[in-house]
Design a protein around this motif. Sequence first.
Motif, mmCIF file in Angstrom:
data_model
loop_
_atom_site.group_PDB
_atom_site.id
_atom_site.type_symbol
_atom_site.label_atom_id
_atom_site.label_comp_id
_atom_site.label_asym_id
_atom_site.label_seq_id
_atom_site.Cartn_x
_atom_site.Cartn_y
_atom_site.Cartn_z
ATOM 1 N N GLN A 168 -5.119 94.686 40.167
ATOM 2 C CA GLN A 168 -3.740 94.290 40.528
ATOM 3 C C GLN A 168 -3.753 93.425 41.791
ATOM 4 O OE1 GLN A 168 -1.195 94.499 38.623
ATOM 5 N NE2 GLN A 168 -2.374 95.661 37.119
ATOM 6 N N ARG A 169 -4.626 93.793 42.734
ATOM 7 C CA ARG A 169 -4.696 93.005 43.961
ATOM 8 C C ARG A 169 -5.190 91.588 43.646
ATOM 9 N NH1 ARG A 169 -7.816 96.190 48.209
ATOM 10 N NH2 ARG A 169 -9.568 95.069 47.334
ATOM 11 N N LEU A 170 -6.150 91.516 42.747
ATOM 12 C CA LEU A 170 -6.656 90.203 42.342
ATOM 13 C C LEU A 170 -5.534 89.386 41.693
ATOM 14 C CD1 LEU A 170 -8.946 88.166 41.807
ATOM 15 C CD2 LEU A 170 -9.384 89.363 39.668
ATOM 16 N N PHE A 171 -4.722 90.036 40.865
ATOM 17 C CA PHE A 171 -3.644 89.307 40.187
ATOM 18 C C PHE A 171 -2.643 88.772 41.200
ATOM 19 C CE2 PHE A 171 -4.377 92.155 36.260
ATOM 20 C CZ PHE A 171 -5.493 91.403 35.956
ATOM 21 N N ARG A 172 -2.329 89.593 42.226
ATOM 22 C CA ARG A 172 -1.399 89.112 43.256
ATOM 23 C C ARG A 172 -1.986 87.889 43.949
ATOM 24 N NH1 ARG A 172 -0.550 94.591 44.115
ATOM 25 N NH2 ARG A 172 -1.964 94.662 45.909
ATOM 26 N N LEU A 173 -3.291 87.958 44.193
ATOM 27 C CA LEU A 173 -3.952 86.828 44.847
ATOM 28 C C LEU A 173 -3.864 85.579 43.967
ATOM 29 C CD1 LEU A 173 -5.923 85.544 46.895
ATOM 30 C CD2 LEU A 173 -7.775 86.554 45.580
ATOM 31 N N LEU A 174 -4.113 85.754 42.670
ATOM 32 C CA LEU A 174 -4.068 84.610 41.770
ATOM 33 C C LEU A 174 -2.654 84.017 41.723
ATOM 34 C CD1 LEU A 174 -6.332 85.785 38.786
ATOM 35 C CD2 LEU A 174 -6.923 84.357 40.748
ATOM 36 N N ALA A 175 -1.634 84.899 41.730
ATOM 37 C CA ALA A 175 -0.252 84.407 41.711
ATOM 38 C C ALA A 175 0.023 83.584 42.964
ATOM 39 C CB ALA A 175 0.711 85.584 41.608
ATOM 40 N N ASP A 176 -0.513 84.058 44.080
ATOM 41 C CA ASP A 176 -0.316 83.352 45.340
ATOM 42 C C ASP A 176 -0.983 81.969 45.310
ATOM 43 O OD1 ASP A 176 0.380 83.025 48.066
ATOM 44 O OD2 ASP A 176 -1.691 83.566 48.605
ATOM 45 N N LEU A 177 -2.225 81.940 44.795
ATOM 46 C CA LEU A 177 -2.941 80.664 44.691
ATOM 47 C C LEU A 177 -2.172 79.706 43.794
ATOM 48 C CD1 LEU A 177 -6.601 81.920 44.240
ATOM 49 C CD2 LEU A 177 -5.675 80.683 46.195
ATOM 50 N N LYS A 178 -1.656 80.252 42.721
ATOM 51 C CA LYS A 178 -0.899 79.447 41.771
ATOM 52 C C LYS A 178 0.306 78.813 42.479
ATOM 53 C CE LYS A 178 2.225 80.952 38.466
ATOM 54 N NZ LYS A 178 2.601 81.781 37.320
ATOM 55 N N SER A 179 1.002 79.611 43.294
ATOM 56 C CA SER A 179 2.188 79.078 43.959
ATOM 57 C C SER A 179 1.811 77.985 44.955
ATOM 58 C CB SER A 179 2.937 80.204 44.669
ATOM 59 O OG SER A 179 2.172 80.640 45.775
ATOM 60 N N ARG A 180 0.531 77.957 45.338
ATOM 61 C CA ARG A 180 0.091 76.904 46.242
ATOM 62 C C ARG A 180 -0.506 75.718 45.476
ATOM 63 N NH1 ARG A 180 -3.720 79.380 50.373
ATOM 64 N NH2 ARG A 180 -3.562 81.423 49.421
ATOM 65 N N GLY A 181 -0.344 75.730 44.170
ATOM 66 C CA GLY A 181 -0.706 74.540 43.399
ATOM 67 C C GLY A 181 -2.097 74.567 42.803
ATOM 68 N N VAL A 182 -2.823 75.676 42.967
ATOM 69 C CA VAL A 182 -4.162 75.734 42.387
ATOM 70 C C VAL A 182 -4.050 75.942 40.872
ATOM 71 C CG1 VAL A 182 -6.330 77.024 42.329
ATOM 72 C CG2 VAL A 182 -5.143 76.675 44.495
ATOM 73 N N ALA A 183 -4.883 75.252 40.125
ATOM 74 C CA ALA A 183 -4.945 75.450 38.681
ATOM 75 C C ALA A 183 -5.989 76.515 38.394
ATOM 76 C CB ALA A 183 -5.323 74.146 37.986
ATOM 77 N N ILE A 184 -5.632 77.484 37.579
ATOM 78 C CA ILE A 184 -6.549 78.608 37.340
ATOM 79 C C ILE A 184 -6.831 78.759 35.854
ATOM 80 C CG2 ILE A 184 -6.820 81.113 37.522
ATOM 81 C CD1 ILE A 184 -4.938 80.895 40.022
ATOM 82 N N ILE A 185 -8.122 78.824 35.524
ATOM 83 C CA ILE A 185 -8.518 79.131 34.143
ATOM 84 C C ILE A 185 -9.061 80.559 34.161
ATOM 85 C CG2 ILE A 185 -10.057 78.555 32.228
ATOM 86 C CD1 ILE A 185 -10.122 75.684 33.308
ATOM 87 N N TYR A 186 -8.454 81.401 33.358
ATOM 88 C CA TYR A 186 -8.774 82.819 33.402
ATOM 89 C C TYR A 186 -9.338 83.240 32.051
ATOM 90 C CZ TYR A 186 -8.104 87.753 34.463
ATOM 91 O OH TYR A 186 -8.321 89.088 34.710
ATOM 92 N N ILE A 187 -10.632 83.552 32.034
ATOM 93 C CA ILE A 187 -11.297 83.885 30.783
ATOM 94 C C ILE A 187 -11.416 85.402 30.669
ATOM 95 C CG2 ILE A 187 -13.432 83.652 29.460
ATOM 96 C CD1 ILE A 187 -13.869 81.009 30.931
ATOM 97 N N SER A 188 -10.974 85.958 29.564
ATOM 98 C CA SER A 188 -11.019 87.411 29.437
ATOM 99 C C SER A 188 -10.843 87.814 27.993
ATOM 100 C CB SER A 188 -9.923 88.050 30.286
ATOM 101 O OG SER A 188 -10.014 89.456 30.180
ATOM 102 N N HIS A 189 -11.239 89.029 27.662
ATOM 103 C CA HIS A 189 -10.777 89.569 26.395
ATOM 104 C C HIS A 189 -9.928 90.810 26.622
ATOM 105 C CE1 HIS A 189 -15.125 91.218 26.161
ATOM 106 N NE2 HIS A 189 -14.397 91.992 26.901
ATOM 107 N N ARG A 190 -9.526 90.998 27.871
ATOM 108 C CA ARG A 190 -8.595 92.098 28.134
ATOM 109 C C ARG A 190 -7.176 91.571 27.969
ATOM 110 N NH1 ARG A 190 -10.261 95.919 33.192
ATOM 111 N NH2 ARG A 190 -12.310 96.508 32.408
ATOM 112 N N LEU A 191 -6.561 91.925 26.858
ATOM 113 C CA LEU A 191 -5.270 91.327 26.547
ATOM 114 C C LEU A 191 -4.197 91.748 27.535
ATOM 115 C CD1 LEU A 191 -5.322 91.486 22.673
ATOM 116 C CD2 LEU A 191 -5.941 89.639 24.218
ATOM 117 N N SER A 192 -4.283 92.979 28.037
ATOM 118 C CA SER A 192 -3.238 93.422 28.955
ATOM 119 C C SER A 192 -3.255 92.572 30.227
ATOM 120 C CB SER A 192 -3.419 94.902 29.286
ATOM 121 O OG SER A 192 -4.727 95.131 29.752
#
Lengths: 343, 494, 299
Positions: free
Chosen positions: B179-203
């Motif tokens: 969850q902490r990682l997700f908050r961080l990713l959301a923050d990066l996103k709001s600063r304009g970073v493009a994120i490619i997230y590879i996973s097979h965890r659907l949740s």
Amino acid sequence: MTSAHTGRVADIARHRLTPAARYTLGLAGAVVGLLAIMAALYPQFADSANVEVLAMNFILEAFMALGMTAVIVSGGIDLSVSAVLPFAAIVTGLLLRAGAPVPIAIGIALLASAGIGALNATMRQVLRVHPFIVTLATMLSLKGVNLVITGGAPVAGFPESFAFLGRGRLLGLPFALVLFAALAVAIGWLLAHHRYGQQVYLIGGNVRAARLSGVNVERVLVLVYVLCSSLAGLAGVVAASQYVSASTGFGQNSELRVITAVAIGGASLNGGTGSVGGSVLGVLFLAIVYNAFGMSGVSTYWQDVVSGVMVLGAVLLAQAAAREGRTRRAVGPGERPAAAQVR
Amino acid sequence: MNDQILGVQGVSKSFGRHTVLDEVTFGVRAGSIHALVGENGAGKSTLMNILGGALHPDSGTVTLDGRPAAFADPSAAIRAGIGTVHQEFGLFPNRSVAQNIFAGREPAGRAGFIRWRALGRQAQAILSEIGVDLAPSAPVATLSVAAQQMVEIAKALSLRPRVLILDEPTSALSDHEAQRLFRLLADLKSRGVAIIYISHRLSDVRQIADEISVLRDGRLVGRTTREASPDDLVSMMVGRHIESITPSRRTQLGAEIFKVEGLTRHGVFADVSFGVREGEILGLAGLVGSGRTEVARAIFGADRLDAGRIWLDGRALAIGSPRQAIASGIGYLTEDRKALGLFLAMTVRDNIVAASMPALVSQAGMLRPRAIRAESARYVQRLDIRPADDRVEARTLSGGNQQKVLLAKWLSVAPRVLIVDEPTRGVDVAAKDGIHRHLSELADAGMALVLISSDLPEVLGLSDRIGVFRQGRLVTILDGATATQEDIMRHASA
Amino acid sequence: MVLVVSGLLALAEPRFLNASNLVSVGTGMIYDLPVAAGMTLVLALGGIDLSVGAIIGLTSVVTAMYLRSGGSVVLAVPIALAAAGGAGALNGLLVARFRVAPFLVTLGTMSIARGTATVLTSGYYLSGLPPAYIEIGRGQLLGVPYPVFVVLGVVVVFDVLLRRWKPLHDAYYAGTNPPAALLSGIDVGRLVFAGYVASALAAGLSAVFMTSRLAMGYARFGELAELRAIAAAVLGGASFSGGTGSILGAALGVLLLAVISNGFVLLKLSVYWQGVVSGLILVVAIAVDASRRRRNESR
């Protein structure tokens, strides 16, 4: 001296000491303890004369250990040092006998030694075999070369001025010891605090990751092997000056003593750990043990047995420590072991 | 799509005869999170390696800011502002956290001496920024795996990337850490970073992704948003129909001959119990890392068991080594063909007879070359191994034929129970069919088979029953006749 | 290659083909053959044994001391082999059980064995061995010394066993891919242990003949024997990366080295050149190995 670098008091308080630093402290304690025991058993041990003898007996290994530390930290090994030492001594001796000025003779000998290191690094890269095999071949060939260029006879007849290096005194101490101390501080500082020095640790720790981090692995390794060979060459020059002659018999089995000292000093032969400070303590430890044999009247022939036992002991100890570190990590707090091991 | 930063256009990539990516077009925009999902082996990691400069596409282009770009190597991609967090750790265990974050780029004075205070300060700044409570001076080797993962992320972020690629970043994290990682990713996103997230965890994916692309068998089969239901995503990932028809077999099953009970290896798997009947195929499904391979290795004596019992033909076995397992009648075909299975530098014949022995050696232990030649030739013919010359080195064979060689090795041993681990991974369709046919023939002949596979159609098509693993536990056993892919995925990734 | 070198040598120095010279080349190989055979096994297992030369010295000293203390000639050979085997068991234990890098282990035991031999003798020769013992090495059958038969027998049997005997043949599997060998039911640890013991026993055999033929025990016997053995094994097809090599190939390697060093003697080149040449031969062996590996990888 080891790796607690960031210098933030809070961090140090939180982590106290790194395992490497703890090991170095423990080794320092062992050295002091050994000294105390010897001084108590043999009153003449603490004589300043004996202390000097003790230090000077291992001065050649000490020079070599500085370079060997860098090589072992990088994940390699250099067996050729025990041939480079007499080689440099002989080259110096032959040049001096031919009338070359002292600085020129020394310079050429050191350059030739550096060349051997470059050759080792290049062969390692081109042939892609473990440096142990490459440097073994170099050691053998070079020992043969030493015999050929001297015809097996010692080289003697040096100018008076040359003896200063091995026998002169500075600040009331043997000059070679002062030179060693200066080099140890310089190389130790470079390895611990310079970018290139730190890159040696990165290479030894994880070569692939080092490449991905933009480290020029091949260039750094050439520098490391050149450093190691040059220091072995310097040890050879010092030896020639000490004995006022140069012989193919110099440095017999010294590679083993040097590797032992570095391993005792905390460098892992898998690379990535070790420090000049630790290696100097390792040399001191060996020197005291050998000196103790001399004091107690045990045959000096025991020396090889002792270095063999100690190199095996040091490696086994390091391996046990690494295993302990791993298991501690696996059950450490905040860990999800399932995720840790399933991959 | 005009604000797309990084993308690929019509990219294909093959390894040998195996096509991993087929005409894939994909891209990520600034300030968004684009998730890439798919089963194991769908081509996600290959795509990531192409985007990160570690691999070059056979055809198609990589685009950066809408212009074609070719990264010579990973450091070129790094210079272009692409940060990658790999699944495998690229860390230096004996160096400090700070040194790992800035490895090769340490702040240094003009003479090249590292400024440790500045290094510590900068590392601390990054760590605080991503909300991680780690001391910059701590050696990485002393950290938990989750903390090491955070160091990797800090390292990628220290480059101030415009694009951040993460490969299964939560596989080592607890929920709280994720969850902490997700908050961080959301923050990066709001600063304009493009994120490619590879996973097979659907949740995970449904929680954070703006766009979701689905890869299957190297093709991009769908693009959707986080509003898609899990069932829709699953059916896109596994495909609506099963492409290769696996042989249907219905034979009389015999008695239960193999049974394990309460198998436990601390921190890896716990309390695993199942039985297999004569002539039965028991499928074991689950995500990679759910503990299936580890259970198989422990049964086979390759790893230590902390608890649990194993019976074969009613006899309790004490297995301390693979040698004893084989002698007791258990075989294990490894998932890691090259590292743990084959002797690549040896001939196909040497490989086939590596484990089998009593029939091929005399009483005194001398090899019988003629018997060995005949044995090898028999399996080369029966499994249609190509080339038919068994004196070539195993390394020269295609993946499918290498896999057949491994299968031949175990057929030659003829165990009572055979555990096959990902028997068709990275294998072409024809060889896959052949291997399926042989596995069902073996069961029909009375062998008890345990089939570990991440290929759901394969598991469903071959298994009489299907056990599903999740996080080191066998959570359920489904009936092979009625189970669906959706059932399995639900149990495996809940 | 052997033929080419022999041919060149015969051209350069006709005396090479003298019967007596050929016999001396042959008997000169007695010491190196067993050691090279043992080294081949260790290399095939993916290891290396640097201690064999020192084990020769230690075994020689132990044998001579035992005989000089009035020991029986009959028991002298088993005692020599036991001493050598013990050293090999230490190597095997440390490599197989404690997973220490083989070159380090054997570098350490090399130092220990050589040092112990020197300590025991204070560096002196131990002569005055009983004639019956000297007869072991010097005695002849049909004009050929006994050891030649023994060594030939050992080499042939060893060659056949490594080729055909399953428990030993498994060494190739264990050296090619140890984890895969383990999963194929091969007891890799035990095989590696056995390999170091066998290598040491071979060195012990070499020491028995050396001690007997030269009629003394000496701590420095067998110096550089490990390097000649490595070079011979690699020239004969063994690789530093394990999984290959044959005893017959190694024997040809020994023959090549013997012919070359005989050439040195005949051509009256300084013995000092021999060191250079043995180093260069090792370099050549490494390069041969490297190019073989490269060829394999490019396929």
